[in-house]
Design a protein around this motif. Structure first.
Motif, PDB file in Angstrom:
ATOM      1  N   ALA A  43     -13.370  -8.911  -3.407  1.00 32.64           N
ATOM      2  CA  ALA A  43     -12.290  -8.022  -2.969  1.00 32.64           C
ATOM      3  C   ALA A  43     -10.941  -8.713  -3.104  1.00 32.64           C
ATOM      4  N   LEU A  44     -10.864  -9.990  -2.706  1.00 32.61           N
ATOM      5  CA  LEU A  44      -9.611 -10.729  -2.820  1.00 32.61           C
ATOM      6  C   LEU A  44      -9.210 -10.926  -4.274  1.00 32.61           C
ATOM      7  N   ILE A  45     -10.176 -11.232  -5.133  1.00 30.58           N
ATOM      8  CA  ILE A  45      -9.888 -11.387  -6.563  1.00 30.58           C
ATOM      9  C   ILE A  45      -9.290 -10.091  -7.108  1.00 30.58           C
ATOM     10  N   GLY A  46      -9.887  -8.969  -6.734  1.00 27.77           N
ATOM     11  CA  GLY A  46      -9.356  -7.683  -7.175  1.00 27.77           C
ATOM     12  C   GLY A  46      -7.934  -7.451  -6.690  1.00 27.77           C
ATOM     13  N   ASN A  47      -7.674  -7.796  -5.434  1.00 21.91           N
ATOM     14  CA  ASN A  47      -6.339  -7.594  -4.864  1.00 21.91           C
ATOM     15  C   ASN A  47      -5.298  -8.524  -5.483  1.00 21.91           C
ATOM     16  N   ILE A  48      -5.653  -9.800  -5.632  1.00 23.74           N
ATOM     17  CA  ILE A  48      -4.702 -10.805  -6.106  1.00 23.74           C
ATOM     18  C   ILE A  48      -4.476 -10.720  -7.612  1.00 23.74           C
ATOM     19  N   ARG A  49      -5.548 -10.529  -8.356  1.00 22.11           N
ATOM     20  CA  ARG A  49      -5.434 -10.623  -9.814  1.00 22.11           C
ATOM     21  C   ARG A  49      -5.434  -9.292 -10.554  1.00 22.11           C
ATOM     22  N   LEU A  50      -5.920  -8.252  -9.896  1.00 20.05           N
ATOM     23  CA  LEU A  50      -6.061  -6.976 -10.600  1.00 20.05           C
ATOM     24  C   LEU A  50      -5.234  -5.855  -9.973  1.00 20.05           C
ATOM     25  N   GLY A  51      -4.431  -6.189  -8.968  1.00 19.00           N
ATOM     26  CA  GLY A  51      -3.550  -5.205  -8.357  1.00 19.00           C
ATOM     27  C   GLY A  51      -4.250  -4.147  -7.519  1.00 19.00           C
ATOM     28  N   LYS A  52      -5.434  -4.450  -7.036  1.00 18.44           N
ATOM     29  CA  LYS A  52      -6.173  -3.498  -6.207  1.00 18.44           C
ATOM     30  C   LYS A  52      -5.758  -3.662  -4.747  1.00 18.44           C
ATOM     31  N   SER A  53      -6.228  -2.778  -3.904  1.00 20.48           N
ATOM     32  CA  SER A  53      -5.885  -2.853  -2.475  1.00 20.48           C
ATOM     33  C   SER A  53      -7.134  -2.627  -1.618  1.00 20.48           C
ATOM     34  N   THR A  54      -8.187  -3.341  -1.945  1.00 21.74           N
ATOM     35  CA  THR A  54      -9.447  -3.229  -1.212  1.00 21.74           C
ATOM     36  C   THR A  54      -9.350  -3.986   0.105  1.00 21.74           C
ATOM     37  N   ASP A  55      -9.869  -3.410   1.159  1.00 20.99           N
ATOM     38  CA  ASP A  55      -9.905  -4.073   2.467  1.00 20.99           C
ATOM     39  C   ASP A  55     -11.002  -5.143   2.421  1.00 20.99           C
ATOM     40  N   ALA A  56     -10.587  -6.389   2.207  1.00 18.78           N
ATOM     41  CA  ALA A  56     -11.541  -7.490   2.042  1.00 18.78           C
ATOM     42  C   ALA A  56     -12.336  -7.755   3.311  1.00 18.78           C
ATOM     43  N   ASP A  57     -11.698  -7.624   4.465  1.00 21.00           N
ATOM     44  CA  ASP A  57     -12.398  -7.875   5.731  1.00 21.00           C
ATOM     45  C   ASP A  57     -13.472  -6.815   5.983  1.00 21.00           C
ATOM     46  N   LYS A  58     -13.132  -5.558   5.742  1.00 25.31           N
ATOM     47  CA  LYS A  58     -14.121  -4.478   5.888  1.00 25.31           C
ATOM     48  C   LYS A  58     -15.276  -4.685   4.914  1.00 25.31           C
ATOM     49  N   THR A  59     -14.945  -5.104   3.700  1.00 24.09           N
ATOM     50  CA  THR A  59     -15.971  -5.348   2.681  1.00 24.09           C
ATOM     51  C   THR A  59     -16.938  -6.427   3.158  1.00 24.09           C
ATOM     52  N   ALA A  60     -16.406  -7.487   3.729  1.00 24.98           N
ATOM     53  CA  ALA A  60     -17.255  -8.582   4.215  1.00 24.98           C
ATOM     54  C   ALA A  60     -18.161  -8.118   5.349  1.00 24.98           C
ATOM     55  N   VAL A  61     -17.622  -7.322   6.269  1.00 27.64           N
ATOM     56  CA  VAL A  61     -18.430  -6.838   7.397  1.00 27.64           C
ATOM     57  C   VAL A  61     -19.561  -5.938   6.893  1.00 27.64           C
ATOM     58  N   LEU A  62     -19.246  -4.998   6.012  1.00 26.69           N
ATOM     59  CA  LEU A  62     -20.289  -4.117   5.478  1.00 26.69           C
ATOM     60  C   LEU A  62     -21.343  -4.921   4.724  1.00 26.69           C
ATOM     61  N   ALA A  63     -20.901  -5.953   4.017  1.00 25.66           N
ATOM     62  CA  ALA A  63     -21.847  -6.797   3.276  1.00 25.66           C
ATOM     63  C   ALA A  63     -22.785  -7.551   4.214  1.00 25.66           C
ATOM     64  N   LEU A  64     -22.267  -7.972   5.363  1.00 23.55           N
ATOM     65  CA  LEU A  64     -23.116  -8.675   6.337  1.00 23.55           C
ATOM     66  C   LEU A  64     -24.312  -7.820   6.765  1.00 23.55           C
ATOM     67  N   PHE A  65     -24.113  -6.506   6.814  1.00 24.35           N
ATOM     68  CA  PHE A  65     -25.135  -5.591   7.312  1.00 24.35           C
ATOM     69  C   PHE A  65     -25.880  -4.852   6.197  1.00 24.35           C
ATOM     70  N   HIS A  66     -25.613  -5.194   4.931  1.00 21.76           N
ATOM     71  CA  HIS A  66     -26.106  -4.360   3.823  1.00 21.76           C
ATOM     72  C   HIS A  66     -27.627  -4.268   3.731  1.00 21.76           C
TER      73      HIS A  66
END
Length: 197
Positions: A43-66
């Protein structure tokens, strides 16, 4: 009294790769942590290098429970889980029932929040895609670690995971694979930035 967290933290007792000969056992807790760390990075790579705006913290939390439902279902081997459409559908139903049982362990006022965390269908497509890629990258890393330890058992799984990741067409995953994946084949002594010469 709620048994939700005492049940959730049993992830450490669920071993993965049950059909494979392992040099070390990977449990569901370890895997979930790895996927969360990688998903956060993607998510951070997308935000920093690709101009995306993904919520990295939310992504990490959902991944913890996937894969949290595997506390109740166990880790069903991929060839079984996706054998055919009827098996895939049946596993989906079992998974939903397991999630429902876990959510039911929570106090009423917490169920809505955790239902949203467990239900990946409610997540944005970008987050779902990132978690899927992170899951496959974590599996690929396990294959690389096994291969580095001299275990050929994971050779085909490694090829399969690599192809699956490339097939996703997710730029963040491609960047991670090019920039960070090669270090997983190194020994500790081969990491020059960690062990100075």
């Amino acid at each position: 009294m709620s048994g939700f967290f005492s049940m959730l933290l049993r992830m450490k007792y669920i071993n993965r790769w049950g059909l494979m000969r392992n040099t070390y056992n990977e449990n569901l807790s370890q895997h979930s942590f790895d996927v969360a760390v990688i998903a956060h990075a993607l998510a951070l790579i997308g935000n920093i290098r690709l101009g995306k705006s993904t919520d990295a913290d939310k992504t990490a939390v959902l991944a913890l429970f996937h894969d949290a439902e595997e506390i109740l279902t166990g880790d069903l081997p991929t060839p079984v889980k996706y054998h055919d459409e009827s098996m895939k559908r049946a596993y989906g139903e079992v998974k939903q029932a397991a999630v429902g049982r876990l959510i039911a362990l929570l106090p009423d006022d917490m169920r809505g929040i955790y239902s949203g965390i467990f239900d990946m269908e409610d997540a944005e497509d970008e987050i779902r895609d990132i978690i899927k890629a992170a899951d496959k990258i974590a599996a690929l890393i396990k294959c690389i670690e096994e291969e580095t330890a001299g275990n050929r058992e994971f050779a085909r799984a490694k090829e399969s995971q690599y192809s699956a990741i490339k097939g996703l067409g997710l730029a963040q995953a491609d960047i991670f694979m090019a920039e960070f994946l090669p270090a997983f084949g190194l020994t500790l002594d081969e990491h020059p930035e960690i062990i100075p010469k």
